[in-house]
Design an enzyme around this catalytic site. Structure first.
Site, mmCIF file in Angstrom:
data_model
loop_
_atom_site.group_PDB
_atom_site.id
_atom_site.type_symbol
_atom_site.label_atom_id
_atom_site.label_comp_id
_atom_site.label_asym_id
_atom_site.label_seq_id
_atom_site.Cartn_x
_atom_site.Cartn_y
_atom_site.Cartn_z
ATOM 1 N N ASP A 37 -40.513 -22.091 26.417
ATOM 2 C CA ASP A 37 -39.115 -22.207 26.810
ATOM 3 C C ASP A 37 -38.349 -21.267 25.901
ATOM 4 O O ASP A 37 -38.448 -21.361 24.671
ATOM 5 C CB ASP A 37 -38.571 -23.634 26.707
ATOM 6 C CG ASP A 37 -37.333 -23.791 27.589
ATOM 7 O OD1 ASP A 37 -37.434 -23.551 28.802
ATOM 8 O OD2 ASP A 37 -36.262 -24.141 27.066
ATOM 9 N N SER A 38 -37.652 -20.357 26.508
ATOM 10 C CA SER A 38 -36.992 -19.330 25.717
ATOM 11 C C SER A 38 -35.648 -19.003 26.314
ATOM 12 O O SER A 38 -35.370 -19.317 27.471
ATOM 13 C CB SER A 38 -37.871 -18.073 25.650
ATOM 14 O OG SER A 38 -38.229 -17.643 26.951
#
Length: 208
Positions: A75-76
């Site tokens: 998750d970025s």
């Protein structure tokens, strides 16, 4: 002690071809074969978390349970100082088209324009400092998990430049450079990116 990966096949909890390619390249030297959740036909869970860690764990556990094998989720996102850290965990959401905007899917140029529009409203004094964050979460079918966090700082540039990379890469100039992530050769980006930072920590923990 963190649990270690004990197999050579890993589900990457993504339907994003660019992200799969980047993660696969980082794991290849360690003998890990990556298969995407999309290739396995796994559904994408709703990302209901309010932090990168929460969303990464949610995706990793969903993929591990569905595939019955270890799964890695990323998750970025991009955070801009002058915008109070936005878009942050909503980075991808800002690229979502509404039903009246044409074909469904993500429009990254539109998303980059939203950020630029907000900075323009602040004016020329807006602090364009920004950073990419990345959280990597590994989950096992029995519920075990491990988390690794990375970050790279830079400046928000406009207009977008470059054709390599994906997402917000064309507007992100990493600290110490004058080219955007989308202008840098992929191997150079991979050495310094937020994902590379998180992966260095994962590799040190999992493969050392």
């Amino acid at each position: 002690m963190t649990r270690k990966l004990d197999g050579s096949r890993l589900v990457i909890a993504t339907h994003n071809a660019g992200k799969l390619k980047e993660i696969g390249a980082l794991l290849a030297p360690h003998g890990i074969e990556c298969v995407s959740a999309g290739a396995l036909g796994l559904p994408e869970p709703d990302e209901t978390g309010t932090t990168f860690v929460e969303n990464a764990l949610l995706k990793a556990h969903a993929a591990a349970k569905a595939a019955q094998m270890p799964a890695l989720a990323d998750d970025s996102g991009l955070s801009v100082l002058a915008l109070g850290g936005r878009p942050g965990v909503y980075t991808a959401d800002w690229a979502e088209r509404q039903w009246f905007e044409g074909d469904p899917g993500r429009d990254w140029y539109m998303a980059m324009g939203k950020v630029e529009g907000l900075l323009a409203q602040i004016g020329p004094e807006a602090d364009r400092s920004c950073w990419f964050s990345c959280v990597l979460a590994i989950a096992w079918p029995d519920g075990d998990e491990a988390v690794y966090e990375g970050r790279v700082d830079g400046t928000y540039s406009w207009p977008p430049r470059g054709t390599m990379g994906f997402g917000y890469d064309p507007v992100f100039v990493p600290r110490g450079f004058d080219m955007t992530f989308a202008e840098l050769p992929p191997e150079e980006k991979h050495r310094m990116s937020h994902r590379a930072d998180a992966f260095a920590k994962l590799v040190a923990d999992q493969f050392a």
